[in-house]
Design a protein around this motif. Sequence first.
Motif, PDB file in Angstrom:
ATOM      1  N   TYR A 261       0.837  -1.205   0.000  1.00  0.00           N
ATOM      2  CA  TYR A 261       0.000   0.000   0.000  1.00  0.00           C
ATOM      3  C   TYR A 261       0.869   1.251   0.000  1.00  0.00           C
ATOM      4  CZ  TYR A 261      -3.221   3.568   1.661  1.00  0.00           C
ATOM      5  OH  TYR A 261      -3.951   4.716   1.791  1.00  0.00           O
ATOM      6  N   GLU A 262       1.944   1.242   0.832  1.00  0.00           N
ATOM      7  CA  GLU A 262       2.827   2.404   0.873  1.00  0.00           C
ATOM      8  C   GLU A 262       3.522   2.603  -0.468  1.00  0.00           C
ATOM      9  OE1 GLU A 262       5.465   1.785   4.108  1.00  0.00           O
ATOM     10  OE2 GLU A 262       3.961   2.219   5.661  1.00  0.00           O
ATOM     11  N   ALA A 263       3.941   1.482  -1.094  1.00  0.00           N
ATOM     12  CA  ALA A 263       4.585   1.600  -2.405  1.00  0.00           C
ATOM     13  C   ALA A 263       3.610   2.177  -3.432  1.00  0.00           C
ATOM     14  CB  ALA A 263       5.097   0.233  -2.860  1.00  0.00           C
ATOM     15  N   GLN A 264       2.368   1.667  -3.431  1.00  0.00           N
ATOM     16  CA  GLN A 264       1.365   2.197  -4.350  1.00  0.00           C
ATOM     17  C   GLN A 264       1.062   3.660  -4.053  1.00  0.00           C
ATOM     18  OE1 GLN A 264      -1.999  -0.406  -3.999  1.00  0.00           O
ATOM     19  NE2 GLN A 264      -0.993  -2.124  -5.032  1.00  0.00           N
ATOM     20  N   TRP A 265       1.009   3.995  -2.759  1.00  0.00           N
ATOM     21  CA  TRP A 265       0.737   5.384  -2.380  1.00  0.00           C
ATOM     22  C   TRP A 265       1.864   6.303  -2.840  1.00  0.00           C
ATOM     23  CZ3 TRP A 265      -3.091   8.343  -1.233  1.00  0.00           C
ATOM     24  CH2 TRP A 265      -2.893   9.555  -0.590  1.00  0.00           C
ATOM     25  N   GLN A 266       3.126   5.835  -2.673  1.00  0.00           N
ATOM     26  CA  GLN A 266       4.256   6.628  -3.137  1.00  0.00           C
ATOM     27  C   GLN A 266       4.211   6.806  -4.650  1.00  0.00           C
ATOM     28  OE1 GLN A 266       6.399   8.294  -1.325  1.00  0.00           O
ATOM     29  NE2 GLN A 266       5.519   7.537   0.594  1.00  0.00           N
ATOM     30  N   GLN A 267       3.835   5.745  -5.369  1.00  0.00           N
ATOM     31  CA  GLN A 267       3.708   5.859  -6.820  1.00  0.00           C
ATOM     32  C   GLN A 267       2.628   6.866  -7.193  1.00  0.00           C
ATOM     33  OE1 GLN A 267       3.003   1.894  -8.240  1.00  0.00           O
ATOM     34  NE2 GLN A 267       5.106   1.216  -7.912  1.00  0.00           N
ATOM     35  N   ARG A 268       1.503   6.811  -6.466  1.00  0.00           N
ATOM     36  CA  ARG A 268       0.428   7.762  -6.758  1.00  0.00           C
ATOM     37  C   ARG A 268       0.853   9.188  -6.432  1.00  0.00           C
ATOM     38  NH1 ARG A 268      -4.653   4.311  -4.178  1.00  0.00           N
ATOM     39  NH2 ARG A 268      -4.617   2.616  -5.719  1.00  0.00           N
ATOM     40  N   LEU A 269       1.593   9.349  -5.315  1.00  0.00           N
ATOM     41  CA  LEU A 269       2.082  10.681  -4.970  1.00  0.00           C
ATOM     42  C   LEU A 269       3.043  11.199  -6.037  1.00  0.00           C
ATOM     43  CD1 LEU A 269       2.727  10.442  -1.111  1.00  0.00           C
ATOM     44  CD2 LEU A 269       0.870  11.629  -2.290  1.00  0.00           C
ATOM     45  N   ALA A 270       3.945  10.288  -6.491  1.00  0.00           N
ATOM     46  CA  ALA A 270       4.886  10.694  -7.535  1.00  0.00           C
ATOM     47  C   ALA A 270       4.143  11.074  -8.812  1.00  0.00           C
ATOM     48  CB  ALA A 270       5.880   9.563  -7.806  1.00  0.00           C
TER      49      ALA A 270
ATOM     50  N   ALA B 277       1.008  12.122  -8.980  1.00  0.00           N
ATOM     51  CA  ALA B 277       0.307  13.382  -8.728  1.00  0.00           C
ATOM     52  C   ALA B 277       1.269  14.565  -8.799  1.00  0.00           C
ATOM     53  CB  ALA B 277      -0.380  13.336  -7.361  1.00  0.00           C
ATOM     54  N   ALA B 278       2.478  14.385  -8.206  1.00  0.00           N
ATOM     55  CA  ALA B 278       3.473  15.458  -8.255  1.00  0.00           C
ATOM     56  C   ALA B 278       3.880  15.752  -9.695  1.00  0.00           C
ATOM     57  CB  ALA B 278       4.693  15.072  -7.419  1.00  0.00           C
ATOM     58  N   SER B 279       4.037  14.681 -10.481  1.00  0.00           N
ATOM     59  CA  SER B 279       4.396  14.871 -11.888  1.00  0.00           C
ATOM     60  C   SER B 279       3.287  15.605 -12.637  1.00  0.00           C
ATOM     61  CB  SER B 279       4.672  13.513 -12.534  1.00  0.00           C
ATOM     62  OG  SER B 279       4.958  13.666 -13.903  1.00  0.00           O
ATOM     63  N   LEU B 280       2.031  15.210 -12.359  1.00  0.00           N
ATOM     64  CA  LEU B 280       0.908  15.883 -13.012  1.00  0.00           C
ATOM     65  C   LEU B 280       0.831  17.349 -12.602  1.00  0.00           C
ATOM     66  CD1 LEU B 280      -1.859  13.135 -12.730  1.00  0.00           C
ATOM     67  CD2 LEU B 280      -0.596  13.818 -14.771  1.00  0.00           C
ATOM     68  N   ILE B 281       1.031  17.599 -11.299  1.00  0.00           N
ATOM     69  CA  ILE B 281       0.982  18.985 -10.816  1.00  0.00           C
ATOM     70  C   ILE B 281       2.092  19.809 -11.463  1.00  0.00           C
ATOM     71  CG2 ILE B 281       1.302  20.429  -8.781  1.00  0.00           C
ATOM     72  CD1 ILE B 281      -0.085  18.249  -7.156  1.00  0.00           C
ATOM     73  N   GLU B 282       3.293  19.203 -11.521  1.00  0.00           N
ATOM     74  CA  GLU B 282       4.407  19.918 -12.148  1.00  0.00           C
ATOM     75  C   GLU B 282       4.117  20.201 -13.616  1.00  0.00           C
ATOM     76  OE1 GLU B 282       9.253  19.410 -12.754  1.00  0.00           O
ATOM     77  OE2 GLU B 282       8.043  17.832 -11.826  1.00  0.00           O
ATOM     78  N   GLY B 283       3.549  19.179 -14.298  1.00  0.00           N
ATOM     79  CA  GLY B 283       3.192  19.397 -15.698  1.00  0.00           C
ATOM     80  C   GLY B 283       2.144  20.482 -15.862  1.00  0.00           C
ATOM     81  N   LEU B 284       1.147  20.478 -14.963  1.00  0.00           N
ATOM     82  CA  LEU B 284       0.115  21.515 -15.026  1.00  0.00           C
ATOM     83  C   LEU B 284       0.700  22.894 -14.739  1.00  0.00           C
ATOM     84  CD1 LEU B 284      -2.857  19.706 -13.240  1.00  0.00           C
ATOM     85  CD2 LEU B 284      -2.624  20.204 -15.675  1.00  0.00           C
ATOM     86  N   GLU B 285       1.641  22.944 -13.784  1.00  0.00           N
ATOM     87  CA  GLU B 285       2.272  24.229 -13.486  1.00  0.00           C
ATOM     88  C   GLU B 285       3.054  24.743 -14.692  1.00  0.00           C
ATOM     89  OE1 GLU B 285       4.599  23.519 -10.045  1.00  0.00           O
ATOM     90  OE2 GLU B 285       2.911  23.735  -8.635  1.00  0.00           O
ATOM     91  N   HIS B 286       3.799  23.819 -15.337  1.00  0.00           N
ATOM     92  CA  HIS B 286       4.537  24.236 -16.536  1.00  0.00           C
ATOM     93  C   HIS B 286       3.576  24.685 -17.633  1.00  0.00           C
ATOM     94  CE1 HIS B 286       8.231  21.627 -15.296  1.00  0.00           C
ATOM     95  NE2 HIS B 286       8.103  22.728 -14.581  1.00  0.00           N
ATOM     96  N   LEU B 287       2.475  23.912 -17.781  1.00  0.00           N
ATOM     97  CA  LEU B 287       1.493  24.289 -18.788  1.00  0.00           C
ATOM     98  C   LEU B 287       0.873  25.644 -18.466  1.00  0.00           C
ATOM     99  CD1 LEU B 287      -0.200  23.604 -21.271  1.00  0.00           C
ATOM    100  CD2 LEU B 287      -1.788  22.372 -19.772  1.00  0.00           C
ATOM    101  N   ALA B 288       0.551  25.841 -17.173  1.00  0.00           N
ATOM    102  CA  ALA B 288      -0.028  27.126 -16.775  1.00  0.00           C
ATOM    103  C   ALA B 288       0.965  28.264 -17.007  1.00  0.00           C
ATOM    104  CB  ALA B 288      -0.443  27.075 -15.303  1.00  0.00           C
ATOM    105  N   GLU B 289       2.257  27.980 -16.694  1.00  0.00           N
ATOM    106  CA  GLU B 289       3.271  29.013 -16.902  1.00  0.00           C
ATOM    107  C   GLU B 289       3.403  29.350 -18.384  1.00  0.00           C
ATOM    108  OE1 GLU B 289       6.013  31.849 -15.929  1.00  0.00           O
ATOM    109  OE2 GLU B 289       4.689  30.675 -14.621  1.00  0.00           O
TER     110      GLU B 289
END
Length: 268
Positions: free
Chosen positions: A112-121, A123-135
């Motif tokens: 579960y922790e491994a899956q959660w870390q993957q999901r966090l990673a 999500a972080a990648s998506l957020i970073e991509g959205l931030e770059h797209l927004a920028e």
Amino acid sequence: MPIDRHQATGLYRPWQPPSFDEAENRRDQPPAGAEAARQGVQLPTVEELEALYEQSRREGFAAGHEEGFAAGRAEGLAQGQEEGRRQGHQEGYAKGEAEGRTQGEARARAQYEAQWQQRLALAASLIEGLEHLAERTRETLAEEIAALAVEIARRVLQDELRTSPERIVSLVRRLLEEDGAPHLTIRLHPEDLPLVREALEAELAKGGHRLVADAAIGRGGCLVESDSHVVDATVPTRWRRLVARLWPESANWEEETDVPDDGGEGTP
């Protein structure tokens, strides 16, 4: 003298019912005990028989005890082994179940922790991509808005210069005051030259300045030349300076038309 059971066995015979034919014949025979006494055989006494019985009982008890002990020991050992196996199975099962549950929970938690870390990673990648797209979107929108604002301002100034050509007069007057040098040559669009000569005749004569008609100069702008320097106050140059000051990212913008700018804007 005591006798053993083997010796006593020969003294007794199984009883059989007498035959009526032989009864008369035996009537005249002496008793067996009397015959034995006559022959010198000594019969066991009651005490000896009781002792023999007790000895036989003890020997039988010892043999039975030994056999019973062996059988009981074997049966007890078998039962003990079965009971021990059953208890060991129960304890082992309970311990194995507890350890299995603990290991299963730990494994599930790790997964579960491994899956959660993957999901966090992710999500972080998506957020970073959205931030770059927004920028990039903000940058693109900013450039588009700046270009639109520049175009709107340019068109407004074009219309203003068409309807108010006398603005060139205020531009030339300000340039003469700021420069202060005598004997300047001022190049103007042929249609702007009469307006400047009429409005600034006194200033031009006082400073010894000269007006020159130049069709290469767009309306609303001019070039001021002296022996030591040249002031470019043409519309494209002044417009680029204005845009660069207001929108630095649009500093490379170039005017596509030679329609004059507002003579009162900016400093050449």
